[in-house]
Design a protein around this motif. Structure first.
Motif, PDB file in Angstrom:
ATOM      1  N   TRP A  18       0.889  -0.997  -0.201  1.00 38.33           N
ATOM      2  CA  TRP A  18      -0.090  -0.105  -0.039  1.00 38.33           C
ATOM      3  C   TRP A  18       0.922   1.251  -0.032  1.00 38.33           C
ATOM      4  O   TRP A  18       2.013   1.381   0.611  1.00 38.33           O
ATOM      5  CB  TRP A  18      -1.008   0.064   1.206  1.00 38.33           C
ATOM      6  N   ARG A  19       0.498   2.230  -0.754  1.00 43.19           N
ATOM      7  CA  ARG A  19       1.345   3.711  -0.541  1.00 43.19           C
ATOM      8  C   ARG A  19       0.357   4.592  -0.299  1.00 43.19           C
ATOM      9  O   ARG A  19      -0.930   4.719  -0.839  1.00 43.19           O
ATOM     10  CB  ARG A  19       1.679   3.940  -2.303  1.00 43.19           C
ATOM     11  N   VAL A  20       0.739   5.409   0.706  1.00 47.75           N
ATOM     12  CA  VAL A  20       0.042   6.468   1.316  1.00 47.75           C
ATOM     13  C   VAL A  20       0.753   7.755   1.025  1.00 47.75           C
ATOM     14  O   VAL A  20       1.865   7.940   1.286  1.00 47.75           O
ATOM     15  CB  VAL A  20      -0.251   6.287   3.050  1.00 47.75           C
ATOM     16  N   THR A  33       4.984   3.655   2.370  1.00 48.66           N
ATOM     17  CA  THR A  33       4.775   2.368   1.723  1.00 48.66           C
ATOM     18  C   THR A  33       4.767   1.340   2.886  1.00 48.66           C
ATOM     19  O   THR A  33       5.508   1.415   3.883  1.00 48.66           O
ATOM     20  CB  THR A  33       5.632   1.853   0.783  1.00 48.66           C
ATOM     21  N   VAL A  34       3.565   0.611   2.916  1.00 45.80           N
ATOM     22  CA  VAL A  34       3.243  -0.433   3.771  1.00 45.80           C
ATOM     23  C   VAL A  34       3.406  -1.695   3.068  1.00 45.80           C
ATOM     24  O   VAL A  34       2.660  -1.714   1.994  1.00 45.80           O
ATOM     25  CB  VAL A  34       2.097  -0.196   4.552  1.00 45.80           C
ATOM     26  N   LEU A  35       3.914  -2.750   3.424  1.00 46.25           N
ATOM     27  CA  LEU A  35       4.094  -3.815   2.676  1.00 46.25           C
ATOM     28  C   LEU A  35       4.194  -5.078   3.564  1.00 46.25           C
ATOM     29  O   LEU A  35       4.670  -4.855   4.989  1.00 46.25           O
ATOM     30  CB  LEU A  35       5.342  -3.995   1.680  1.00 46.25           C
ATOM     31  N   VAL A  41       4.864  -7.077   8.647  1.00 47.82           N
ATOM     32  CA  VAL A  41       4.552  -5.663   8.017  1.00 47.82           C
ATOM     33  C   VAL A  41       5.804  -4.776   8.260  1.00 47.82           C
ATOM     34  O   VAL A  41       6.405  -4.566   9.328  1.00 47.82           O
ATOM     35  CB  VAL A  41       3.390  -5.270   8.894  1.00 47.82           C
ATOM     36  N   VAL A  42       6.092  -4.223   6.908  1.00 47.00           N
ATOM     37  CA  VAL A  42       7.177  -3.483   6.667  1.00 47.00           C
ATOM     38  C   VAL A  42       6.552  -1.887   6.333  1.00 47.00           C
ATOM     39  O   VAL A  42       5.787  -1.756   5.445  1.00 47.00           O
ATOM     40  CB  VAL A  42       8.194  -3.990   5.733  1.00 47.00           C
ATOM     41  N   LEU A  43       7.250  -0.808   7.156  1.00 44.62           N
ATOM     42  CA  LEU A  43       6.758   0.507   6.957  1.00 44.62           C
ATOM     43  C   LEU A  43       7.937   1.172   6.140  1.00 44.62           C
ATOM     44  O   LEU A  43       8.909   1.356   7.157  1.00 44.62           O
ATOM     45  CB  LEU A  43       6.087   0.975   8.109  1.00 44.62           C
ATOM     46  N   VAL A  44       7.814   1.783   5.153  1.00 41.09           N
ATOM     47  CA  VAL A  44       8.970   2.271   4.565  1.00 41.09           C
ATOM     48  C   VAL A  44       8.662   3.663   4.582  1.00 41.09           C
ATOM     49  O   VAL A  44       7.645   3.988   3.828  1.00 41.09           O
ATOM     50  CB  VAL A  44       9.208   1.658   3.122  1.00 41.09           C
ATOM     51  N   GLY A  45       9.279   4.512   4.914  1.00 39.66           N
ATOM     52  CA  GLY A  45       9.255   6.068   4.838  1.00 39.66           C
ATOM     53  C   GLY A  45       9.937   6.582   3.657  1.00 39.66           C
ATOM     54  O   GLY A  45      10.890   5.917   2.991  1.00 39.66           O
ATOM     55  N   PRO A  46       9.815   8.023   3.652  1.00 40.66           N
ATOM     56  CA  PRO A  46      10.557   8.557   2.429  1.00 40.66           C
ATOM     57  C   PRO A  46      12.008   8.486   2.715  1.00 40.66           C
ATOM     58  O   PRO A  46      12.315   8.849   4.130  1.00 40.66           O
ATOM     59  CB  PRO A  46       9.879  10.074   2.739  1.00 40.66           C
TER      60      PRO A  46
END
Length: 74
Positions: A18-20, A33-35, A41-46
């Protein structure tokens, strides 16, 4: 990939993501980005940035995290 408000979601192989949309501290457009990867669950920030989210963007992030958690539990 499907458009979900101001965010997106999709799959790549077995990986769901998912991209927010968000902004950084100087109001440039960025994405979180949440994947789901192997049950996690991985949360990738800018990169190198701070993510700033509006109330609407937080609703989208919460929904993405909830869906990702459900996928990770399967």
């Amino acid at each position: 990939m499907s458009d979900h408000g101001s965010g997106w979601r999709g799959t790549t192989g077995q990986r769901h993501w998912w991209r927010v949309r968000c902004s950084d501290v100087v109001d440039r457009e960025r994405c979180l980005t949440v994947l789901v990867d192997r049950g996690r669950v991985v949360l990738v920030g800018p990169p190198g940035e701070t993510a700033v989210l509006s109330a609407d963007q937080l609703v989208q992030l919460r929904a993405a995290l909830r869906e990702a958690a459900e996928q990770a539990e399967r």
